[in-house]
Design an enzyme around this catalytic site. Structure first.
Site, PDB file in Angstrom:
ATOM      1  CG  ASN A 164      -1.718   1.222   1.416  1.00 45.51           C
ATOM      2  OD1 ASN A 164      -1.767   2.061   0.511  1.00 45.51           O
ATOM      3  ND2 ASN A 164      -2.368   1.357   2.556  1.00 45.51           N
ATOM      4  CD1 TRP A 165       3.467   0.873  -2.806  1.00 48.66           C
ATOM      5  CD2 TRP A 165       3.694   2.055  -4.701  1.00 48.66           C
ATOM      6  NE1 TRP A 165       4.212   0.122  -3.676  1.00 48.66           N
ATOM      7  CE2 TRP A 165       4.362   0.819  -4.855  1.00 48.66           C
ATOM      8  CE3 TRP A 165       3.698   2.950  -5.770  1.00 48.66           C
ATOM      9  CZ2 TRP A 165       5.031   0.468  -6.033  1.00 48.66           C
ATOM     10  CZ3 TRP A 165       4.359   2.600  -6.940  1.00 48.66           C
ATOM     11  CH2 TRP A 165       5.022   1.378  -7.059  1.00 48.66           C
ATOM     12  CE  LYS A 166      -0.193   3.337   4.610  1.00 46.20           C
ATOM     13  NZ  LYS A 166      -0.124   3.400   6.041  1.00 46.20           N
ATOM     14  CG  HIS A 170      -5.889   1.788   5.306  1.00 48.86           C
ATOM     15  ND1 HIS A 170      -5.463   2.736   6.196  1.00 48.86           N
ATOM     16  CD2 HIS A 170      -4.845   0.933   5.147  1.00 48.86           C
ATOM     17  CE1 HIS A 170      -4.210   2.487   6.547  1.00 48.86           C
ATOM     18  NE2 HIS A 170      -3.808   1.391   5.917  1.00 48.86           N
ATOM     19  CD  GLU A 230      -2.869   5.490   6.831  1.00 52.32           C
ATOM     20  OE1 GLU A 230      -2.871   5.486   5.578  1.00 52.32           O
ATOM     21  OE2 GLU A 230      -1.904   5.091   7.497  1.00 52.32           O
ATOM     22  CD  GLU A 251      -3.500  -2.691   7.536  1.00 52.98           C
ATOM     23  OE1 GLU A 251      -2.432  -2.962   7.005  1.00 52.98           O
ATOM     24  OE2 GLU A 251      -4.074  -1.595   7.387  1.00 52.98           O
ATOM     25  N   GLY A 266       2.368   2.085  10.819  1.00 53.82           N
ATOM     26  CA  GLY A 266       3.337   3.167  10.662  1.00 53.82           C
ATOM     27  C   GLY A 266       4.044   3.558  11.947  1.00 53.82           C
ATOM     28  CB  SER A 321       5.122  -1.944  12.066  1.00 55.96           C
ATOM     29  OG  SER A 321       4.675  -0.620  12.339  1.00 55.96           O
ATOM     30  N   GLY A 355       2.798  -1.226   4.324  1.00 51.87           N
ATOM     31  CA  GLY A 355       2.827   0.203   3.992  1.00 51.87           C
ATOM     32  C   GLY A 355       4.251   0.650   3.715  1.00 51.87           C
ATOM     33  N   GLY A 356       4.891   1.244   4.723  1.00 50.45           N
ATOM     34  CA  GLY A 356       6.224   1.831   4.577  1.00 50.45           C
ATOM     35  C   GLY A 356       7.225   0.938   3.856  1.00 50.45           C
TER      36      GLY A 356
HETATM   37  P1  PGA Z   1       2.803   0.160   7.676  1.00 51.38           P
HETATM   38  O1  PGA Z   1       1.325   0.421   7.062  1.00 51.38           O
HETATM   39  O2  PGA Z   1       3.302  -1.126   7.088  1.00 51.38           O
HETATM   40  O3  PGA Z   1       3.603   1.339   7.263  1.00 51.38           O
HETATM   41  O4  PGA Z   1       2.634   0.056   9.164  1.00 51.38           O
HETATM   42  C1  PGA Z   1       0.440  -0.630   6.874  1.00 51.38           C
HETATM   43  C2  PGA Z   1      -0.845  -0.120   6.275  1.00 51.38           C
HETATM   44  O5  PGA Z   1      -1.197   1.046   6.499  1.00 51.38           O
HETATM   45  O6  PGA Z   1      -1.544  -0.847   5.555  1.00 51.38           O
END
Ligand code: PGA
Length: 262
Positions: free
Chosen positions: A10-12, A97, A99, A177, A183, A223, A244-245
């Protein structure tokens, strides 16, 4: 029940178009070399999906998903991009998600996206995770109890799956999640993730019956790194990762995919 693992990046709201092309090609090359026997997908920002698709050519090794989209095809909805418009270019849709939930997305809106994605043959990756803000003010501490977490994620799951036909439910992917792990570098332990995933599968069994629920892949997200991925890969009931990251680094992401493909 053997479920094929799935690792999703997930590149956001990250990358320029040049970086997106470079990163996606690098990941594809890495997968061609390491050949993990799993499904791998990336979810770039919406405007990069089509150029990334063109840059990847016909390879099925790396699939594409959208981080969000609206149900339907066309409509007078300024600023929206629909699942119908994206359909020729994506296999997956991230729905719910945290976010987006934190930005105000309702259970009803998530449910509409899941229903529409399934209708169009797009696999929803439905994210659920206990919400710290629900509890932290009350408790002044970082995490809900296991019992609170469990009831919170089961509720999210049930509301997102309202009216989903049991005949198509097996196509769904769920991503567990926990919000406190996203993050933050504070990943859930594989034991904790396994436990919550077992609860989610129990809820899915209640909704759809055991045979169908057993086919649904449940990922862990929060993470995930190349370092901790092997622990999740061997943990009971975890069918992959939503990353994510670490998905913004070619080697790191390919390493995570490889860990699940052993
Ligand atoms: P992260 O994000 O791996 O940076 O913790 C995961 C996500 O938001 O799906």
């Amino acid at each position: 029940m053997a479920r094929k693992p799935l690792v999703v990046g997930n590149w956001k709201m990250q990358t320029s178009v040049e970086e997106a092309l470079h990163l996606s090609r690098g990941i594809l090359h890495g997968l061609q070399e390491r050949k993990p026997q799993i499904d791998v997908a990336i979810c770039p920002p919406l405007p990069w999906i089509v150029p990334v698709e063109a840059g990847l050519g016909r390879s099925q090794l790396l699939q594409l998903g959208a981080q969000d989209a609206s149900p339907g095809l066309y409509g007078a909805q300024t600023g929206h991009v629909s699942l119908g418009q994206l359909r020729p270019h994506i296999q997956y849709l991230i729905a719910g998600h945290s976010e987006r939930r934190l930005a105000g997305e309702s259970h009803q809106a998530i449910n509409a996206k899941v229903l529409d994605a399934l209708k169009r043959g797009i696999t929803p990756i439905l994210c659920v995770g206990e919400f710290v803000p629900l509890y932290s003010e009350k408790r002044k501490r970082g995490r809900p109890t296991k019992l609170e977490a469990e009831s919170n994620i089961s509720m999210q799951l049930r509301r997102a799956l309202r009216d989903v036909s049991p005949t198509v439910i097996s196509k769904l992917v769920v991503a567990y999640e926990p919000v406190w792990a996203i993050g933050t570098g504070n990943a859930a332990s594989p034991e904790y993730a396994s436990l919550m995933i077992r609860k989610l599968r129990r809820t899915l069994t209640r909704i759809a019956g055991k045979r169908r629920a057993d086919k649904i892949r449940i990922l862990y997200g929060g993470s995930v790194t190349a370092k901790n991925a092997p622990e999740y890969a061997i943990a009971k009931g975890i069918d992959g990762a939503l990353v994510g990251g670490a998905s913004l680094d070619t080697d790191e992401f390919v390493e995570i995919a490889t860990a699940f493909g052993q």
